[in-house]
Design an enzyme around this catalytic site. Structure first.
Site, short mmCIF file in Angstrom:
data_model
loop_
_atom_site.label_atom_id
_atom_site.label_comp_id
_atom_site.label_asym_id
_atom_site.label_seq_id
_atom_site.Cartn_x
_atom_site.Cartn_y
_atom_site.Cartn_z
N ASN A 37 42.26 53.96 47.60
CA ASN A 37 41.31 54.66 48.46
C ASN A 37 41.32 56.17 48.21
OD1 ASN A 37 39.49 54.98 50.52
ND2 ASN A 37 40.93 54.55 52.19
N HIS A 122 42.65 45.07 64.30
CA HIS A 122 42.69 46.37 64.96
C HIS A 122 41.83 46.38 66.22
CE1 HIS A 122 43.43 48.50 60.83
NE2 HIS A 122 44.21 47.47 61.03
N ARG A 147 46.66 45.20 66.81
CA ARG A 147 47.15 46.57 66.63
C ARG A 147 46.27 47.47 67.48
NH1 ARG A 147 46.53 50.76 61.57
NH2 ARG A 147 44.58 51.21 62.65
N TYR A 159 42.44 59.63 63.63
CA TYR A 159 42.24 58.66 62.56
C TYR A 159 42.58 57.26 63.08
CZ TYR A 159 42.87 56.05 58.31
OH TYR A 159 42.77 55.08 57.34
N ASP A 212 50.39 51.86 65.01
CA ASP A 212 50.59 52.58 63.74
C ASP A 212 50.67 54.08 64.01
OD1 ASP A 212 50.50 53.51 61.15
OD2 ASP A 212 48.73 52.35 60.56
N HIS A 214 51.17 56.29 61.53
CA HIS A 214 50.62 56.96 60.34
C HIS A 214 51.48 58.09 59.77
CE1 HIS A 214 47.04 54.99 59.17
NE2 HIS A 214 46.64 54.86 60.41
N GLU A 238 54.67 51.06 63.43
CA GLU A 238 54.46 51.20 61.98
C GLU A 238 54.49 52.65 61.53
OE1 GLU A 238 50.92 49.10 60.89
OE2 GLU A 238 50.46 50.45 59.24
N GLU A 264 53.12 50.61 53.46
CA GLU A 264 51.77 50.51 52.88
C GLU A 264 51.55 51.50 51.74
OE1 GLU A 264 49.46 51.20 56.53
OE2 GLU A 264 48.72 53.03 55.63
N ARG A 285 55.76 46.34 54.42
CA ARG A 285 54.29 46.29 54.51
C ARG A 285 53.57 46.60 53.20
NH1 ARG A 285 50.99 48.88 56.95
NH2 ARG A 285 49.74 47.04 57.32
N HIS A 314 49.90 44.94 54.06
CA HIS A 314 48.79 45.84 54.32
C HIS A 314 47.47 45.12 54.00
CE1 HIS A 314 46.93 49.96 53.12
NE2 HIS A 314 46.97 49.88 54.43
N ASP A 318 40.08 48.73 52.85
CA ASP A 318 40.08 49.30 51.49
C ASP A 318 40.86 48.43 50.50
OD1 ASP A 318 41.92 50.86 53.44
OD2 ASP A 318 42.88 51.30 51.54
N GLU A 341 47.99 41.78 58.05
CA GLU A 341 46.93 42.62 58.61
C GLU A 341 45.56 42.11 58.16
OE1 GLU A 341 46.90 46.68 57.21
OE2 GLU A 341 45.81 47.37 58.97
N TRP A 404 50.47 62.70 57.31
CA TRP A 404 49.84 61.54 57.96
C TRP A 404 49.98 60.35 57.08
CZ3 TRP A 404 45.59 58.24 57.33
CH2 TRP A 404 44.87 58.43 56.13
C1 GCO Z 1 46.62 50.36 58.09
C2 GCO Z 1 46.48 51.63 57.38
C3 GCO Z 1 45.12 51.99 56.89
C4 GCO Z 1 45.29 53.10 55.87
C5 GCO Z 1 44.27 53.01 54.82
C6 GCO Z 1 44.40 54.11 53.79
O1 GCO Z 1 47.68 50.16 58.64
O2 GCO Z 1 45.70 49.56 58.04
O3 GCO Z 1 47.25 52.64 57.87
O4 GCO Z 1 44.23 52.27 57.89
O5 GCO Z 1 45.25 54.34 56.48
O6 GCO Z 1 44.39 51.78 54.20
O7 GCO Z 1 43.61 53.85 52.71
MG MG Z 2 49.08 51.67 58.56
#
Ligand code: GCO
Ligand code: MG
Length: 404
Positions: A37, A122, A147, A159, A212, A214, A238, A264, A285, A314, A318, A341, A404
């Site tokens: 991504n 989510h 989540r 975000y 999450d 982040h 997470e 991830e 993950r 993950h 994306d 996920e 982040w």
């Molecule tokens: C998640 C992730 C995503 C990432 C994204 C970045 O747990 O799904 O944190 O939201 O931020 O995949 O490309």
């Molecule tokens: Mg994440």
């Protein structure tokens, strides 16, 4: 049988995907996901310019050997670009092996260990009423684990919070530059425990809830958040701290019993090794696409199994349907599968990548088509050319760029 043709397809059916297509001398097609991504073209070039030519005339059945040829042979090891490129080759070769054998990949990996892979999705909301509505909608769709991400009073946007609908929160927009978001850790830490208190009051104690962070916290802040969330019995917390410093989780672990998940952004077993060996996490993950493919992630998962760490691949939007399919074949067969996920793709994406995997009553199943079970509508894909898009950048109120 030999590899005869290698093609890289970059397309943007609502968002960018990099897809590798390998054709053998017998006409068998293998597909691999190489999407990174915001840095898609770097992986596309790595594949087109450096890997593709090396694959021609190799035996596609030699998956392990090809993996080592690309990893050790390059001298420059690891890193997300390299490992996403190797992952795409690896997935495509497993896809070919399954098609040649007439078996779904999960059968080649040892067969099913369960009936389906428990999925979480989510739920997001700028405030509590929106978040509660979002959880209701996901439960109505059949999800059994959620989540939850919430807006923070005083911050304009956070975000991970959906704008129009909750599957499509990112990328924030296409354009030559990333958008900018303001972040305030103190406001976040003050607010989040009350979010989970209200979710528990509303939905009871049995629903598995995840959150999450982040990578935005220091170890001390992460420890505090973990302790504050303990009464709400999360399935996992997470990415509390930046992922490149695994020892940060020692301090977090000493102070809280909240289950921790990370990985991830990992791209190699060496990113996970200390965390697994010291049992500093509960869930690993890694994305199959970002950590060297099925061949390498299998090794990470096997090491995790020794230390009672379960998997939680993950699977945001994306990760293309090819990458998700690879995770599901692995998840169905792995003894230490934990949860998967699932951030649904837009309908157009599902048209470009027709898939055998299915979601039913909270569980994902990879399906029983030979190989990974994905076919690519190339003609449709090429109608949507690449568009520059980035993840947002986070900064503090004074302008300092933040983790982040
Ligand atoms: C998640 C992730 C995503 C990432 C994204 C970045 O747990 O799904 O944190 O939201 O931020 O995949 O490309
Ligand atoms: Mg994440």
């Amino acid at each position: 049988m030999k590899i005869e043709d290698v093609q890289v397809i970059v397309s943007s059916p609502t968002r960018n995907f990099v897809t590798l297509k390998i054709r053998t001398s017998d006409g068998v097609i293998g597909l691999g996901d190489a999407t990174l991504n915001g840095r898609e073209l770097a992986v596309a070039s790595y594949l087109r310019d450096h890997i593709g030519p090396l694959l021609i005339a190799r035996d596609p059945s030699q998956i392990e050997d090809t993996w080592n040829y690309l990893y050790k042979g390059a001298y420059w090891r690891r890193g997300p670009v390299t490992m996403a490129a190797i992952a795409a080759v690896d997935m495509a070769l497993w896809d070919i092996k399954g098609k040649v054998a007439g078996l779904p990949v999960y059968q080649l990996l040892g067969g099913a260990s369960r009936e389906g892979c428990l999925a979480y999705t989510h739920a997001t909301g700028a405030d509590m009423p929106e978040l509660i509505d979002s959880v209701h909608r996901q439960l109505e769709l059949g999800y059994r684990a959620i989540r939850a991400q919430s807006g923070v009073p005083g911050l304009d946007g956070v975000y991970g919070i959906g704008r129009s609908d909750d599957v499509d929160y990112e990328p924030a927009g296409r354009g030559a530059r990333p958008s900018e978001e303001t972040w305030d850790t103190s406001a976040y830490l003050r607010h989040i425990p009350s979010v989970f208190e209200q979710l528990r009051n509303q939905f009871g104690h049995e629903l598995p809830l995840l959150h999450d962070a982040h990578h935005r916290l220091t170890p001390q802040q992460a420890a505090r958040l973990g302790k504050d969330l303990e009464p709400y019995d999360l399935f996992w917390l997470e990415d509390v701290t930046p992922a490149e410093n695994p020892s940060a989780l020692r301090l977090v672990r000493q102070h809280t019993t909240i289950p921790l998940a990370i990985g991830e952004v990992f791209n190699s077993i060496w990113d996970a090794e200390l965390l697994l060996r010291e049992q500093l996490i509960d869930f690993i993950r890694c994305a199959i696409v970002h950590a060297g493919g099925i061949t390498h992630v299998r090794k990470i998962w096997s090491m995790a199994e020794l230390y009672q760490v379960r998997t939680g691949s993950h699977g945001p939007s994306d990760v293309s349907p090819i990458g998700l399919a690879a995770a599901l074949h692995m998840g169905l067969s792995a003894p230490n599968f934990g949860i998967q996920e699932h951030m649904r793709h837009q309908p157009l994406v599902d048209e470009v990548f027709r898939h055998a995997y299915r979601f039913d009553d909270g569980y994902l199943h990879p399906g029983d088509e030979p190989g990974l079970g994905i076919s690519l509508d190339e003609e449709l894909a090429t109608r949507y050319p690449y568009e520059c898009a980035y993840l947002p950048v986070a900064h503090l109120p004074d302008g300092t760029v933040h983790d982040w």
